[in-house]
Write a protein that holds these residues in place. Sequence first.
Motif, mmCIF file in Angstrom:
data_model
loop_
_atom_site.group_PDB
_atom_site.id
_atom_site.type_symbol
_atom_site.label_atom_id
_atom_site.label_comp_id
_atom_site.label_asym_id
_atom_site.label_seq_id
_atom_site.Cartn_x
_atom_site.Cartn_y
_atom_site.Cartn_z
ATOM 1 N N ASP A 42 0.856 -1.184 0.000
ATOM 2 C CA ASP A 42 0.000 0.000 0.000
ATOM 3 C C ASP A 42 0.894 1.237 0.000
ATOM 4 O O ASP A 42 2.122 1.131 0.143
ATOM 5 C CB ASP A 42 -0.919 0.011 1.228
ATOM 6 C CG ASP A 42 -2.263 0.686 0.947
ATOM 7 O OD1 ASP A 42 -2.295 1.609 0.110
ATOM 8 O OD2 ASP A 42 -3.268 0.290 1.574
ATOM 9 N N THR A 43 0.278 2.393 -0.173
ATOM 10 C CA THR A 43 1.015 3.654 -0.085
ATOM 11 C C THR A 43 1.194 4.017 1.392
ATOM 12 O O THR A 43 0.545 3.422 2.259
ATOM 13 C CB THR A 43 0.239 4.777 -0.787
ATOM 14 O OG1 THR A 43 -1.011 4.962 -0.110
ATOM 15 C CG2 THR A 43 -0.009 4.436 -2.241
ATOM 16 N N PRO A 44 2.053 4.978 1.699
ATOM 17 C CA PRO A 44 2.248 5.360 3.115
ATOM 18 C C PRO A 44 0.962 5.804 3.800
ATOM 19 O O PRO A 44 0.813 5.637 5.012
ATOM 20 C CB PRO A 44 3.262 6.515 3.023
ATOM 21 C CG PRO A 44 4.042 6.227 1.781
ATOM 22 C CD PRO A 44 3.042 5.652 0.821
ATOM 23 N N GLU A 45 0.021 6.368 3.038
ATOM 24 C CA GLU A 45 -1.247 6.806 3.653
ATOM 25 C C GLU A 45 -2.373 5.773 3.471
ATOM 26 O O GLU A 45 -3.540 6.059 3.701
ATOM 27 C CB GLU A 45 -1.687 8.151 3.076
ATOM 28 C CG GLU A 45 -1.980 8.173 1.582
ATOM 29 C CD GLU A 45 -0.738 8.352 0.721
ATOM 30 O OE1 GLU A 45 -0.887 8.551 -0.494
ATOM 31 O OE2 GLU A 45 0.397 8.289 1.258
ATOM 32 N N SER A 47 -3.715 4.129 0.738
ATOM 33 C CA SER A 47 -4.713 4.464 -0.285
ATOM 34 C C SER A 47 -5.593 3.273 -0.665
ATOM 35 O O SER A 47 -6.801 3.417 -0.856
ATOM 36 C CB SER A 47 -4.003 4.997 -1.537
ATOM 37 O OG SER A 47 -3.236 6.128 -1.240
ATOM 38 N N THR A 116 1.970 7.943 -9.728
ATOM 39 C CA THR A 116 2.589 8.298 -8.441
ATOM 40 C C THR A 116 2.272 7.258 -7.378
ATOM 41 O O THR A 116 3.071 7.035 -6.459
ATOM 42 C CB THR A 116 2.121 9.684 -7.969
ATOM 43 O OG1 THR A 116 0.704 9.646 -7.722
ATOM 44 C CG2 THR A 116 2.420 10.751 -9.007
ATOM 45 N N VAL A 117 1.103 6.625 -7.484
ATOM 46 C CA VAL A 117 0.730 5.566 -6.538
ATOM 47 C C VAL A 117 1.663 4.379 -6.698
ATOM 48 O O VAL A 117 2.203 3.842 -5.724
ATOM 49 C CB VAL A 117 -0.745 5.144 -6.736
ATOM 50 C CG1 VAL A 117 -1.037 3.851 -5.964
ATOM 51 C CG2 VAL A 117 -1.688 6.249 -6.285
ATOM 52 N N ALA A 119 4.610 4.291 -7.800
ATOM 53 C CA ALA A 119 5.971 4.613 -7.363
ATOM 54 C C ALA A 119 6.099 4.625 -5.840
ATOM 55 O O ALA A 119 7.211 4.467 -5.315
ATOM 56 C CB ALA A 119 6.383 5.967 -7.932
ATOM 57 N N ARG A 120 4.987 4.789 -5.151
ATOM 58 C CA ARG A 120 5.034 4.943 -3.698
ATOM 59 C C ARG A 120 4.593 3.690 -2.953
ATOM 60 O O ARG A 120 4.489 3.700 -1.729
ATOM 61 C CB ARG A 120 4.171 6.136 -3.279
ATOM 62 C CG ARG A 120 4.716 7.451 -3.854
ATOM 63 C CD ARG A 120 3.744 8.615 -3.717
ATOM 64 N NE ARG A 120 3.473 8.896 -2.331
ATOM 65 C CZ ARG A 120 2.276 8.767 -1.739
ATOM 66 N NH1 ARG A 120 1.257 8.324 -2.444
ATOM 67 N NH2 ARG A 120 2.122 9.058 -0.475
ATOM 68 N N LEU A 121 4.316 2.624 -3.676
ATOM 69 C CA LEU A 121 3.908 1.387 -3.010
ATOM 70 C C LEU A 121 5.043 0.829 -2.156
ATOM 71 O O LEU A 121 6.220 0.871 -2.553
ATOM 72 C CB LEU A 121 3.494 0.327 -4.039
ATOM 73 C CG LEU A 121 2.139 0.509 -4.726
ATOM 74 C CD1 LEU A 121 1.941 -0.586 -5.772
ATOM 75 C CD2 LEU A 121 1.002 0.489 -3.720
ATOM 76 N N LYS A 122 4.693 0.293 -1.011
ATOM 77 C CA LYS A 122 5.696 -0.333 -0.146
ATOM 78 C C LYS A 122 5.036 -1.488 0.614
ATOM 79 O O LYS A 122 3.813 -1.511 0.803
ATOM 80 C CB LYS A 122 6.259 0.679 0.841
ATOM 81 C CG LYS A 122 5.246 1.184 1.850
ATOM 82 C CD LYS A 122 5.911 2.030 2.923
ATOM 83 C CE LYS A 122 4.910 2.386 4.040
ATOM 84 N NZ LYS A 122 5.565 3.104 5.149
#
Length: 509
Positions: A42-45, A47, A116-117, A119-122
């Motif tokens: 998921d993303t840091p927030e 999503s 952008t999502v 790229a920010r997945l972790k």
Amino acid sequence: MERELKLRVAKEDLGTLRQVPMLGQSGTKAGTPHLLTSTYFDTPEFSFHWCKASLRVRAVGNEKIQTLKLDGSAQAGLFDRDEFEMPVNGDAPDLKLLCDQIPEQSDCGKLIRDETVAARLKPVFVTRINRSAFALQQPSGDELELALDEGTIEAESGSVQLAAVELELKQGNPDALYRTALDMLESVPLRIDHRSKADLGYALLVAEHTEAVKAHPVVLDKRDSVEDAFCAIARNCLDQVHANEQGVVSGHDPSSVHQMRVGLRRLRSALDLFAKVIPSSSGFNEELRWIASELGAARDWEVLAGSTLEHAGSNGNANEVQPVRQACEQIAVNNRQRAAAAVESVRYTRLALEFTRWLNRKGWRDEMSDEQRKAIGSPVKPFAADILRRRHKKLIKRGKGLADLDDQRRHRARIAAKKVRYATEFFASLCPKRAVRNYVNALTALQDDLGWRNDAVVADHLLKSLLTTSPEAAPGAAFARGFLASRVAADHQTLKKLWKRFKLLSSPH
């Protein structure tokens, strides 16, 4: 579309489950445990989580499988939702592979197309599950996969142990899921699982409050049959019941207890409305009454500790009432725990599975004659109009001289009003909107007045019990009883006016 029935089991009972006869018929290689390691992204927030979706990559031997699961319905442990699964190169998700399958304008569709999502997945948490899988071929031709899972869900903030049973429908009728679960329930204690593995993982990361869920409006069509209407109404009631189970189990929110209890009352009222044409088992009525009473004990003390005593302490008597409030709040907490235990019990699991199965397979048809089946196939509108007229007439009869009735007879009138309200709401979509609105408005005002009067009667009994269980609260309890009695007496003229207003109306149909 994924259809899974999820159940929880004690870790020590997994061995017993492996020995049940139905699993022994799955072949020599069946049931060999293998490790499934799934990493959720998921993303840091978060999503995807807020979009009510979960995204994972699972290692299956040397292969990596990407899975996106969307929010769906969950009823009595049955998860019915869209699932998109495909091989992926590497350990991370590839959102581009999902674009052909998820509509572009949906919330999740917009999410996976946002570069952008991606790229920010972790990684946010990992599940490590030892799974024993069994293929079950039913005599009916239905094909299921039964999985016994044992393992952990791990995040940076902590971990949680897991022991569960998953029944997935591979081909055939969902009834086979419930039938198999009930068979297993005879061998080991099982509990309905309200949350998926993704839900449990996110619970380690996000502190979410489980909101109480009110009933959604019932929408019927004039072309519906009596049986169609019953199914729609019963499912609507069940949706409200199941939607509040997790809130009750958490033990933190009195509103969930109230809304689950309302759902049960609506369901019992629906069974009563249709009883002459669609009879249900007396066992269902007894078990629904049992679980409603378990929730009712918690609700009564919550109301007393909350709004009832708040009124009693609002006239400069807060200090006198405070010991009473503290005693009531503690009893309410204890009863809320008892309600949670009831919803978590094997007894409730059996009721939920059996009733849902009966409704889905239309079990009432089993003992019906051809004439009875024809009757429930008739249009619902005349049936609804007759029900509404008769319920209204019964309320008018029981409410005669309403403001001057004793507690017992006024309680009977209140129950009649509640049944009229439920029937009107069930059949509202078949009636003129304006007539329904005027009728429900007048009925609601009357019900609200009768409701707080009933709360005052219940409160008086509960406050009496405090005299022996909490002597330190005795002075405040005596004051509160006197205050409530005076308030009921002062309401005499208001109740007369509300009843007079309601009597001028006819039932909408």
